[in-house]
Every structure is written in C-alpha cells, then in structure tokens.
Design a protein around this motif. Structure first.
Motif, short mmCIF file in Angstrom:
data_model
loop_
_atom_site.label_atom_id
_atom_site.label_comp_id
_atom_site.label_asym_id
_atom_site.label_seq_id
_atom_site.Cartn_x
_atom_site.Cartn_y
_atom_site.Cartn_z
N THR A 1 28.33 55.16 18.49
CA THR A 1 28.27 54.05 17.52
C THR A 1 29.37 53.02 17.67
N LYS A 2 30.36 53.30 18.50
CA LYS A 2 31.50 52.39 18.58
C LYS A 2 31.86 52.06 20.02
N LYS A 3 32.72 51.05 20.17
CA LYS A 3 33.27 50.69 21.47
C LYS A 3 34.79 50.73 21.38
N TYR A 4 35.43 51.06 22.50
CA TYR A 4 36.89 51.07 22.58
C TYR A 4 37.27 50.27 23.83
N PRO A 5 37.68 49.02 23.67
CA PRO A 5 38.02 48.19 24.83
C PRO A 5 39.24 48.76 25.57
N LEU A 6 39.14 48.80 26.90
CA LEU A 6 40.30 49.17 27.71
C LEU A 6 41.18 47.93 27.88
N PRO A 7 42.47 48.04 27.63
CA PRO A 7 43.36 46.88 27.79
C PRO A 7 43.49 46.49 29.25
N HIS A 8 43.62 45.21 29.49
CA HIS A 8 43.71 44.72 30.86
C HIS A 8 44.93 45.26 31.60
N PHE A 9 46.03 45.49 30.90
CA PHE A 9 47.24 45.94 31.58
C PHE A 9 47.06 47.34 32.17
N ALA A 10 46.05 48.08 31.69
CA ALA A 10 45.82 49.43 32.21
C ALA A 10 45.02 49.41 33.51
N MET A 11 44.42 48.28 33.83
CA MET A 11 43.56 48.19 35.01
C MET A 11 44.35 47.67 36.20
#
Length: 545
Positions: free
Chosen positions: A89-99
């Motif tokens: 039911t939800k989304k959790y965006p991955l932060p750009h600094f982790a990529m």
C-alpha cells in the motif's frame, strides 16, 4: 543447387535494431562504396522493437555527433529520477545519495526505441544502406570451408501442411563477406551459431527477464515530461524484478514490469504480476482516468559481463542483444548495443579494405573487451546474480555495496555465477496456486485484449513457428510435474492445455497470438519448445513502443 535467387553485399546485417542500424551507418561512414544490406523480419523498421526506454546518448554522440540537429526523436530529457521500494500500500523513495553516481539519469532521454530505430533507419538509407523490412532471415548459409556465407530469407506463401500456396515465393539468398547477427534477445540464428561454434563455452549462462510494457495517454495535469520512476519490491515475492514508469512526450507514459525468468514457482505469471503492480495506489493514481493505447512484451538479457559469449566466428559476428550487453542496474542496453555494432563495423571495414573475406574478425572482440562497454558491465557484474543468490532485500544491499566499491576504486576479486533460467523449477505439489485478482478493465486487463493492442498478426495458414522437439513432453512432464507453466509465463496466451475435462489433455499452441518475446524458448523446463522464425512481416506491429 538452390533455385533461390541471390544478391551479394560486402556486409549483410540481420536485424534493424539499434545495433544493426548503427553498424550499417558506421560501415558507410568509413567507406561509402561498401555494399550494406539490413534484413528486418518486422513489417517495418521498429515494428518489433520494444523497450522502456531511457536512452544514454553516449554511443549516439560517437556515431552521429550532430544528431541534435537532425530532427531526432530524442526530445524529452530526463528531468526527475525517482526510485521507489513498494509495499502493498505504500512507497518508500530511495534517497539519491544512496545510489552510485553512475546510476543517475543525468543527460539521458526517455523515448520510444522503435521511433529511434525508424530515425536511425532513415540516416542509414541516406548513406546508401539497403533495408528490407518484412523479410525474415530463416537460414544460415555456409561456404565450403565452414565459414558463414550469408543468410537466406524464408519462403513466402507456404501452407501449414508444408504445401506451396498459389502465391508462393522462394526465399532470397544474401551472400556477404561478413554477416552480422543483430537479431536481439535469443535470436534463433544467433542461438544456432552459439551452439554450433561453442561460443558460450567459456562464459556463464545467459539469463533473462521478461519485460511487459503498456503505453498510456494520461491526464495532462498528472503528466510531468521527463519524470522517470523505477520500483522494486511488491508485488514480487518468489521472483526478482521491478517496474518502471516514464513520462514521455504528448501526455503519454510508458509503464511496464520486468520479472526475472529465474523464478522457481511454476504458478507465477509475469503478466498477472504486472497487472497487480498497476493496482498499487501510487501507480494507479498516475494512470487512473487515462487510456491504454498499446501493449507488448520482450525478453531482456540480464547476464551481463560474465555471460558475454565469444563474439566472432569465420565470416561473421554477434552484435547487440544477440550477444547481450544490457547494464541491468541502469536498465539500459541501447547505448552498449549501438557501440558493439560500431566496433564490429570498424573491424569488418578494416578487413575488407585489407582484402580479407570470411575470416574471423578477431579485432572486433578485442576492441569490445577494451571498450567502455566492458568497463561499464564489469562494474555491475555482481548486481543481478546477487539478487538471485540472496533475494531482493539482501541482494539489493549487496549490489549497492559492490557498485559503491567500484565507484571509489575498489575492485572486488570475485564474480558471481548464473544458473540457467529453465532449471530448478519447483514441482506443483511443493507450492500452492497463486490466486491473481480478476482484471477490472480499467487499470488491469486480460491477455487477449492486451495482445489485440499489440497489433499482432500472423498469416493463419502457415507453418507453426513454435515447434516441439517431443510432442509428449507438455502433458507427460510439464503438466504432470509443473501444472503446465507455459500457460502462465507466456504473456500472450499462446499456450493452453485443453481437453482436461474429458481426461484427454493436450497442449494447444495459438501461434497467431505470439508477440515474439522468446520467453517460451527460454523458460520451458525441458527446453522442448523451439522458436523458429515465422513468415516475414508477421508478429506485433508496435506503433510507438
């Protein structure tokens, strides 16, 4: 002696995709007097081309540096890059600094790959390349010394029983000093060459994903040109993969879902997983109220660096996805495919200028392994097998660690291995069937209405191009052990078990539905299904995919 007519060229290229067209253009750039021919089994260039697609223009910059002034279809730069981990039911965006930095989409474009190929075909024809759409390369031709002589197109006007119809036309032989095989993923002639010459003897098995895609017209207020969204996590459980949603031109979004074909559960249906994914609240919110305008499916190479086969043999070479150069974490393979075609073209032009014919283009393999293609693929070589080895969560964490290590200059000394996608499927008594929700006809749909939107057509009275090595296997093995998984892994409803209600089960093959995705040729547990080329011009006709 053959009664087929023949034509002779310096180079014949099988397949008018990014690799084949880039090779053709590069050959003519080097020597305008070279005779170059491109065969395309689709009814037109781009008819069978399907990809997300977000394009890194790196290879295009090398091939046609002035492409921005040539009315190219690359008009929508990526302006917003998002990566979501989904729960039901939800989304959790991955932060750009982790990529890792090379994972961002700065400088890339979202576009229809079919339209890019149509444009490339125009550039090639302007240089004098001859392109023949609607003609499928059906047979490899050989010189007396065992080198590749060229290819022959399939006969037209052959009935299902093998008899010639009144409009029968024999195939044409195309002879060449060098023949490039740019058929795309799991090309049937490329597969034959790899087996015959043992080209994969020193590499890991190629592995694949099945990408299923739709094109939607959406509410202009929801459209953000250049926004790119990738997802992982829900709904997949016993498989790896993820979704994508690209805001392209004209208030359209290209959205799709990739399921890794190494999954074990025979009840998984990649098509149904895609339909479930669209019902996620965050995805549904974007497309709800819109209109689905196209559908298609295609297998994707996911083996990466360690699955690259030997690329050359006397008289020819594998280029593009016939060999497999997709960067799986970046979800990009067009730029690497194009570059491979350019490198093969340079090696062939040099050999022809030196008076050599039908030898092995060793220089092509050497140049490719010294190029940025291999450098890029080495960096991510452990990402896909890590997901298969450790599962989605732990595999993602490991892949991030591995890629960050490369970014800071640490090359880890190990390379994970692959396992063939058709191996290790669980028996049906080990798992429960998956109860997929019924389509609502607004966001989720059934397979047959989807195939209708792919504009797929095959001449009904022609030999079936999906053949069985042993006609007893579908019932005696696949149905008995795995509950006939071909009914579920095919995204086009080609395979049905009929007659069970009278205890006389048999496999019915609805070949006219086939969208040429090649999943059956890859995933069948016993490798009993063999995909061969149908009559030229048949299959899907993707307008803007």
């Amino acid at each position: 002696m053959s009664d087929r007519e023949s034509m002779t060229y310096d180079v014949v290229i099988v397949g008018a995709g990014p690799a084949g067209l880039s090779a053709a253009i590069r050959l003519k750039q080097i020597n305008p007097d070279l005779g170059v021919c491109v065969l395309e089994k689709g009814s037109e260039v781009g008819a069978h081309i399907l990809s997300g697609a977000v394009i890194d223009p790196k290879a295009l910059d090398e091939l046609l540096p002035d492409w921005r002034d040539l009315d190219s279809p690359l008009t929508v730069p990526v302006t917003d890059n998002q990566h979501w981990v989904l729960t039901p039911t939800k989304k959790y965006p991955l932060p750009h600094f982790a990529m890792p930095p090379f994972m961002n989409n700065k400088g890339t474009y979202t576009v229809s790959l079919g339209n890019l190929c149509r444009w490339l075909a125009g550039q090639a024809e302007n240089l004098g390349v001859e392109i023949f759409p609607g003609f499928a390369a059906a047979e490899i031709l050989w010189n007396d010394d065992g080198s590749v002589k060229g290819v022959a197109t399939g006969d037209m006007g052959v009935a299902r029983d093998g008899e010639f119809k009144p409009d029968h036309m024999p195939g044409m032989e195309l002879h060449a000093k060098y023949t490039f095989f740019a058929e795309g993923v799991r090309g049937h002639l490329s597969k034959e060459l790899i087996a015959l010459h043992g080209l994969a003897a020193d590499s890991q098995p190629q592995v694949y994903g099945l990408g299923i895609k739709e094109l939607w017209d959406i509410d202009p207020e929801k459209h953000v040109p250049g926004r790119v969204i990738h997802t992982q996590g829900w709904p997949l459980d016993d498989a790896v993969g993820g979704g994508f949603l690209y805001h392209q031109a004209n208030n359209q979004v290209a959205l799709g879902f990739v399921t890794g074909l190494g999954y074990k559960n025979p009840y998984i249906s990649p098509f149904e997983e895609f339909q479930r994914w669209k019902q996620h609240p965050e995805i549904r919110a974007i497309i709800e109220g819109g209109r689905r305008v196209s559908y298609g499916a295609r297998a994707i190479n996911e083996g990466g660096y360690q699955a690259i086969p030997k690329l050359t043999f006397a008289g020819g070479a594998l280029i593009g996805c016939s060999a497999g150069f997709v960067n799986v974490p970046r979800i990009k393979g067009t730029h690497t495919a194009m570059k491979s075609g350019m490198l093969a073209a340079e090696a062939a032009a040099e050999a022809i200028a030196a008076g050599r014919e039908a030898d092995e283009l060793v220089a092509y393999g050497e140049a490719l392994h010294a190029s940025w293609i291999v450098k890029e693929l080495k960096t991510v070589r452990n990402a896909e097998p890590a997901l298969a080895k450790f599962g989605a969560l732990a595999g993602t964490l490991y892949a991030g660690f591995d890629m960050w290590a490369h970014h800071i200059g640490i090359t880890l000394p190990w390379t994970f291995k692959h396992h063939r996608d058709n191996e290790g499927m669980w028996r049906k008594d080990m798992v429960k069937p998956i109860d997929y929700p019924k389509p609502d006809g607004k966001i989720s749909f059934d397979r047959l209405s989807s195939v209708f939107l792919s504009n797929t057509n095959h001449e009904e009275d022609q030999p079936v191009h999906l053949t069985l090595k042993d006609a007893s296997v579908p019932v005696d093995v696949n149905l008995a052990l795995y509950d006939a998984p071909e009914q579920r892994y095919c995204p086009a409803g080609v395979y049905e078990i009929v007659g069970q209600e009278v205890d006389e089960p048999r496999l019915q093959i609805n070949a006219q539905n086939c969208v040429h995705c090649k999943t059956c040729d890859i995933k069948d547990p016993t490798q009993n299904i063999r995909w061969v080329v149908p009559e030229g011009g048949g299959g899907p006709n993707y307008p803007n995919m």
